[in-house]
Design a protein around this motif. Structure first.
Motif: not given
Length: 162
Positions: A94, A74-75, A78-79, A81, A84-87, A89
């Motif tokens: 970020t 998942a990390k 997100d990297y 995106e 920063g992706g879902l992380g 949110e």
């Protein structure tokens, strides 16, 4: 070997992401990327938690590991995106600055600052040659210093947030 080749690392992550939630197998990775640097980059991405490597241990006079597959985490997603992706949110803030933009901002501030030109020229040259990771660490530290030195921080925040 250049472990700071971020574009190559992003290519690997994008490729591994295509199979998500399933792993990308070693044959496909080797066929797509080949070369001796792939293994080092996979280990580097695994060490940073962006992928999970699955390897089998080969026994013999010189034991070694053989890559079986790699799965993006998942990390890692997100990297990739931009936002920063879902992380991002889920409470992680970020802040991304383009390295060239950051270098230009620092270069301009150094040039405008008082002080001997020879010192400023050396600092400007160092900033322009600084690797991306070191520049990120420098910007983080500068941000901490600036927040600590802002005498009217509360007043500025009230103006900007209100």
């Amino acid at each position: 070997m250049n472990l700071s080749d971020r574009e190559f690392q992003r290519e690997i992550l994008r490729f591994v992401k295509e199979s998500y939630p399933h792993p990308a197998f070693a044959d496909a990775l080797n066929q797509r990327f080949g070369g001796s640097e792939l293994s080092a980059h996979l280990h580097y991405l695994d060490n940073h938690g962006l992928i999970e490597m699955n390897a089998s241990r080969l026994c013999g006079p010189e034991p070694m590991e053989r890559l079986v597959s790699a799965t993006i985490t998942a990390k890692g997603i997100d990297y990739l995106e931009a936002d920063g992706g879902l992380g991002a949110e889920l409470g992680i803030v970020t802040v991304r600055l383009d390295t060239n933009q950051l270098r230009e901002m620092l270069d301009k501030r150094i040039a405008e600052s008082p002080g001997p030109e020879s010192v400023k020229d050396r600092l400007r040259a160092k900033v322009l040659q600084m690797p991306e990771e070191a520049l990120g660490q420098l910007s983080h530290r500068l941000f901490e210093i600036l927040l600590g030195k802002a005498p009217d921080l509360i007043a500025h925040l009230r103006l900007l947030i209100s």
